[in-house]
Write a protein that holds these residues in place. Structure first.
Motif, PDB file in Angstrom:
ATOM      1  N   ILE A  50       0.730  -1.152  -0.042  1.00  9.44           N
ATOM      2  CA  ILE A  50      -0.124  -0.140   0.003  1.00  9.44           C
ATOM      3  C   ILE A  50       0.796   1.238  -0.088  1.00  9.44           C
ATOM      4  O   ILE A  50       0.585   2.306  -0.789  1.00  9.44           O
ATOM      5  N   GLU A  51       1.897   1.297   0.873  1.00  2.00           N
ATOM      6  CA  GLU A  51       2.765   2.386   0.793  1.00  2.00           C
ATOM      7  C   GLU A  51       3.600   2.697  -0.291  1.00  2.00           C
ATOM      8  O   GLU A  51       3.617   3.852  -0.840  1.00  2.00           O
ATOM      9  N   SER A  52       3.964   1.630  -1.087  1.00  4.31           N
ATOM     10  CA  SER A  52       4.733   1.817  -2.351  1.00  4.31           C
ATOM     11  C   SER A  52       3.578   2.248  -3.382  1.00  4.31           C
ATOM     12  O   SER A  52       3.932   3.186  -4.236  1.00  4.31           O
ATOM     13  N   LEU A  53       2.201   1.784  -3.529  1.00  5.27           N
ATOM     14  CA  LEU A  53       1.484   2.356  -4.309  1.00  5.27           C
ATOM     15  C   LEU A  53       1.077   3.653  -4.103  1.00  5.27           C
ATOM     16  O   LEU A  53       0.988   4.721  -5.074  1.00  5.27           O
ATOM     17  N   GLU A  54       0.914   4.130  -2.788  1.00  2.14           N
ATOM     18  CA  GLU A  54       0.606   5.619  -2.350  1.00  2.14           C
ATOM     19  C   GLU A  54       1.818   6.597  -2.827  1.00  2.14           C
ATOM     20  O   GLU A  54       1.591   7.322  -3.557  1.00  2.14           O
ATOM     21  N   SER A  55       3.243   6.054  -2.739  1.00  2.00           N
ATOM     22  CA  SER A  55       4.342   6.854  -3.157  1.00  2.00           C
ATOM     23  C   SER A  55       4.305   7.211  -4.731  1.00  2.00           C
ATOM     24  O   SER A  55       4.361   8.123  -5.230  1.00  2.00           O
ATOM     25  N   VAL A  56       3.949   5.984  -5.321  1.00  2.00           N
ATOM     26  CA  VAL A  56       3.938   6.000  -7.043  1.00  2.00           C
ATOM     27  C   VAL A  56       2.993   7.087  -7.386  1.00  2.00           C
ATOM     28  O   VAL A  56       2.958   7.865  -8.289  1.00  2.00           O
ATOM     29  N   ILE A  57       1.444   6.889  -6.646  1.00  3.11           N
ATOM     30  CA  ILE A  57       0.491   7.707  -7.044  1.00  3.11           C
ATOM     31  C   ILE A  57       0.939   9.181  -6.705  1.00  3.11           C
ATOM     32  O   ILE A  57       0.471  10.143  -7.400  1.00  3.11           O
ATOM     33  N   THR A  58       1.385   9.622  -5.756  1.00  3.55           N
ATOM     34  CA  THR A  58       2.044  10.967  -5.200  1.00  3.55           C
ATOM     35  C   THR A  58       3.014  11.554  -6.291  1.00  3.55           C
ATOM     36  O   THR A  58       2.602  12.655  -6.780  1.00  3.55           O
ATOM     37  N   LYS A  59       3.907  10.696  -6.485  1.00  4.02           N
ATOM     38  CA  LYS A  59       4.861  11.064  -7.766  1.00  4.02           C
ATOM     39  C   LYS A  59       4.291  11.249  -9.105  1.00  4.02           C
ATOM     40  O   LYS A  59       4.446  12.432  -9.600  1.00  4.02           O
ATOM     41  N   LYS A  60       3.327  10.641  -9.479  1.00  6.52           N
ATOM     42  CA  LYS A  60       2.578  10.600 -10.799  1.00  6.52           C
ATOM     43  C   LYS A  60       1.732  12.012 -10.746  1.00  6.52           C
ATOM     44  O   LYS A  60       1.683  12.461 -11.783  1.00  6.52           O
ATOM     45  N   ASN A  61       1.255  12.222  -9.564  1.00 10.14           N
ATOM     46  CA  ASN A  61       0.360  13.348  -9.410  1.00 10.14           C
ATOM     47  C   ASN A  61       1.146  14.695  -9.638  1.00 10.14           C
ATOM     48  O   ASN A  61       0.745  15.705 -10.485  1.00 10.14           O
ATOM     49  N   TRP A  62       2.330  14.526  -8.861  1.00  9.66           N
ATOM     50  CA  TRP A  62       3.326  15.672  -9.130  1.00  9.66           C
ATOM     51  C   TRP A  62       3.627  15.781 -10.596  1.00  9.66           C
ATOM     52  O   TRP A  62       3.548  16.997 -11.156  1.00  9.66           O
ATOM     53  N   ILE A  63       3.802  14.877 -11.257  1.00 14.62           N
ATOM     54  CA  ILE A  63       4.178  14.728 -12.907  1.00 14.62           C
ATOM     55  C   ILE A  63       3.275  15.230 -13.538  1.00 14.62           C
ATOM     56  O   ILE A  63       3.158  16.025 -14.442  1.00 14.62           O
ATOM     57  N   LEU A  64       1.723  14.738 -13.184  1.00 14.17           N
ATOM     58  CA  LEU A  64       0.670  15.152 -13.915  1.00 14.17           C
ATOM     59  C   LEU A  64       0.261  16.478 -13.660  1.00 14.17           C
ATOM     60  O   LEU A  64      -0.064  17.386 -14.784  1.00 14.17           O
ATOM     61  N   ASP A  65       0.285  17.160 -12.664  1.00 12.04           N
ATOM     62  CA  ASP A  65      -0.071  18.528 -12.529  1.00 12.04           C
ATOM     63  C   ASP A  65       1.312  19.454 -12.879  1.00 12.04           C
ATOM     64  O   ASP A  65       0.722  20.474 -13.795  1.00 12.04           O
ATOM     65  N   GLY A  66       2.683  18.954 -13.051  1.00  8.88           N
ATOM     66  CA  GLY A  66       3.423  19.760 -13.691  1.00  8.88           C
ATOM     67  C   GLY A  66       3.107  19.824 -15.257  1.00  8.88           C
ATOM     68  O   GLY A  66       3.309  20.899 -15.928  1.00  8.88           O
ATOM     69  N   ALA A  67       3.120  18.735 -15.710  1.00 14.49           N
ATOM     70  CA  ALA A  67       2.837  18.441 -17.288  1.00 14.49           C
ATOM     71  C   ALA A  67       1.602  19.141 -17.722  1.00 14.49           C
ATOM     72  O   ALA A  67       1.755  19.772 -18.756  1.00 14.49           O
ATOM     73  N   THR A  68       0.507  18.864 -16.926  1.00 18.68           N
ATOM     74  CA  THR A  68      -0.688  19.812 -17.380  1.00 18.68           C
ATOM     75  C   THR A  68      -0.606  21.207 -17.356  1.00 18.68           C
ATOM     76  O   THR A  68      -0.859  22.018 -18.471  1.00 18.68           O
ATOM     77  N   GLU A  69       0.252  21.919 -16.419  1.00 18.27           N
ATOM     78  CA  GLU A  69       0.401  23.297 -16.361  1.00 18.27           C
ATOM     79  C   GLU A  69       1.310  23.798 -17.507  1.00 18.27           C
ATOM     80  O   GLU A  69       0.856  24.764 -18.233  1.00 18.27           O
ATOM     81  N   SER A  70       2.399  23.075 -17.730  1.00 17.52           N
ATOM     82  CA  SER A  70       3.166  23.428 -18.985  1.00 17.52           C
ATOM     83  C   SER A  70       2.505  23.221 -20.226  1.00 17.52           C
ATOM     84  O   SER A  70       2.808  24.138 -21.140  1.00 17.52           O
ATOM     85  N   LEU A  71       1.786  22.007 -20.428  1.00 18.14           N
ATOM     86  CA  LEU A  71       1.047  22.096 -21.761  1.00 18.14           C
ATOM     87  C   LEU A  71       0.172  23.100 -21.921  1.00 18.14           C
ATOM     88  O   LEU A  71       0.030  23.606 -23.214  1.00 18.14           O
ATOM     89  N   LEU A  72      -0.618  23.299 -20.883  1.00 18.41           N
ATOM     90  CA  LEU A  72      -1.819  24.221 -21.035  1.00 18.41           C
ATOM     91  C   LEU A  72      -1.439  25.739 -21.195  1.00 18.41           C
ATOM     92  O   LEU A  72      -2.005  26.566 -21.635  1.00 18.41           O
ATOM     93  N   SER A  73      -0.131  25.892 -20.765  1.00 19.59           N
ATOM     94  CA  SER A  73       0.283  27.448 -20.917  1.00 19.59           C
ATOM     95  C   SER A  73       1.364  27.673 -21.992  1.00 19.59           C
ATOM     96  O   SER A  73       1.614  28.728 -22.738  1.00 19.59           O
ATOM     97  N   GLY A  74       1.379  26.517 -22.702  1.00 24.66           N
ATOM     98  CA  GLY A  74       2.385  26.489 -24.068  1.00 24.66           C
ATOM     99  C   GLY A  74       4.066  26.546 -23.657  1.00 24.66           C
ATOM    100  O   GLY A  74       4.685  26.830 -24.476  1.00 24.66           O
ATOM    101  N   HIS A  75       4.175  26.593 -22.379  1.00 23.51           N
ATOM    102  CA  HIS A  75       5.594  26.475 -22.018  1.00 23.51           C
ATOM    103  C   HIS A  75       6.472  25.304 -22.408  1.00 23.51           C
ATOM    104  O   HIS A  75       7.577  25.285 -22.522  1.00 23.51           O
ATOM    105  N   ILE A  76       5.519  24.199 -22.612  1.00 23.70           N
ATOM    106  CA  ILE A  76       6.137  22.821 -23.416  1.00 23.70           C
ATOM    107  C   ILE A  76       5.151  22.562 -24.413  1.00 23.70           C
ATOM    108  O   ILE A  76       3.902  22.691 -24.427  1.00 23.70           O
ATOM    109  N   ARG A  77       5.661  22.446 -25.446  1.00 19.06           N
ATOM    110  CA  ARG A  77       4.821  21.960 -26.846  1.00 19.06           C
ATOM    111  C   ARG A  77       5.180  20.687 -27.287  1.00 19.06           C
ATOM    112  O   ARG A  77       6.471  20.006 -27.076  1.00 19.06           O
TER     113      ARG A  77
END
Length: 406
Positions: free
Chosen positions: A173-200
């Motif tokens: 459970i702890e391992s899955l929670e850690s993976v989910i936390t990291k992927k949430n960070w990645i998703l949040d960062g990627a979403t903001e960058s893609l929607l702002s045009g900072h990353i194409r």
């Protein structure tokens, strides 16, 4: 694991401890910068002890030396998260506890990890919280705790086997929670960058258009009706259908309302419409958006929402769902909100929000990328829920004596 008819022995907890259950420091006094960590009730959660705790003076800790911690002690929250338990690890030896924490010091015949597993189980928790049933505030009483009946395997090796089996489930459970936390960070960062045009995304170089939401959408307030008209009739999209996620899913709409033909026409909800929360207790909860993806025949929307309907088809609904939840858009919506007794927004304020819009093919690619990342997170969360249910089932099977580890 095998099922057998041999019962574990119900044993009074006090007889398994080397001393009476006791609580810690009653009045901590002034906290210090260099001193002894003091564990509070809220620091114990999910079978672990947090490390963000205050420090008390060494003299104060010495005053309560009966609760200076040893490795292998079991702590139980008396208030805060009442009943939450954890085993003291080696790095917290010498720490102390507050009045809100109970200290259980197992004797030789009781494995600390087994006791902690029992106390954190739904079975154990229901037993020691039973005396508090019906109280305005649930508090674990030490006298009741000392008298708690624990179903105990006399063989310490079996206690160890039970604790290790449940610990393995906790590790997964702890391992899955850690993976989910990291992927949430990645998703949040990627979403903001893609929607702002900072990353194409590869293959896209066309310029984006600087516009406002009002260039693409017309706004309308929702339907207000007396309470007696609700509960039957036409589907109605409510605040709760929009608040927590960027999509309004037709199959999840539960509300309904009795309407006239004119009301159905004036407050209609169509595939691709965007609904914004109009009013709430705080500004952080207004202007949250959800896009209706799919047909919902004859549906309408409530007066707690604003409907944004496209004047053209320049913005893809799936792209709009992510864009209007992006940090850049949310900051503008909050900054333009008004507040009297409640936080409010309106069509004029939302129309003035600035947005950058790529061509439709790039919108589709961005939305697809974000959707794929979100789908992976959804699957991981589903897996986590399944593992937690399996662990709870395993814990129930082991601790109710029907299944034995031999």
């Amino acid at each position: 694991m095998v099922k057998v008819d041999v019962n574990w022995t119900p044993t009074r907890l006090r007889s398994l401890l080397s001393q009476d259950a006791t609580y810690g420091i009653v009045k901590a006094g002034t906290f210090v910068q260099n001193g002894v960590p003091m564990i509070r009730g809220g620091d114990i959660k999910g079978g672990r002890i947090g490390r963000d705790m205050p420090l008390v003076s060494e003299s104060k800790s010495e005053e309560y030396k009966r609760t200076v911690l040893k490795r292998g002690d079991v702590l139980i929250a008396l208030v805060g998260y009442p009943g939450e338990s954890a085993v003291v690890p080696h790095d917290l030896e010498g720490a102390n506890i507050s009045r809100a924490v109970g200290l259980l010091r197992p004797g030789k015949g009781l494995l600390p990890e087994f006791l902690c597993c029992y106390l954190n189980s739904s079975i154990g928790r229901s037993e020691f919280l039973k005396p508090s049933a019906g109280s305005a505030q649930i508090v674990v009483n030490l006298r009741d705790l000392n008298n708690l009946s624990v179903p105990l395997p006399r063989d310490i090796d079996e206690q160890k086997a039970v604790a290790e089996a449940l610990s393995d489930a906790d590790a997964l459970i702890e391992s899955l929670e850690s993976v989910i936390t990291k992927k949430n960070w990645i998703l949040d960062g990627a979403t903001e960058s893609l929607l702002s045009g900072h990353i194409r995304l590869p293959g896209f170089r066309s310029s984006w258009s600087a516009k406002t939401i009002g260039d693409f959408y017309d706004f309308k307030n929702g339907l207000n009706k007396e309470k007696r008209f609700f509960g039957f009739g036409t589907p109605i999209i409510n605040y709760v259908d929009v608040f927590s996620k960027p999509f309004v899913t037709p199959s999840e709409i539960a509300g309904c309302v009795s309407l006239t033909y004119a009301e159905r026409e004036n407050f209609s909800a169509r595939n691709g419409d965007v609904f914004f929360t109009r009013t709430s207790e705080t500004v952080d909860e207004i202007g949250l958006s959800g896009v209706l993806l799919g047909d919902l025949p004859d549906a309408v929307f409530s007066g707690f929402l604003l409907r944004a309907r496209q004047k053209t088809d320049e913005i893809l609904p799936l792209f709009a769902a992510y864009l209007f939840r992006s940090p850049a858009v949310r900051r503008q919506i909050i900054s333009k909100a008004s507040y009297t007794t409640r936080a409010l927004t309106n069509g004029r304020a939302l129309s003035a929000v600035k947005i950058d819009i790529p061509p439709r093919d790039e919108q589709a690619a961005i939305a697809s990328t974000i959707s794929d990342m979100g789908r992976e997170l959804t699957e991981l969360n589903a897996q986590l829920r399944k593992v937690k249910l399996l662990k709870e089932g395993m814990r129930h099977a082991l601790l109710t004596e029907g299944v034995r580890l031999v």
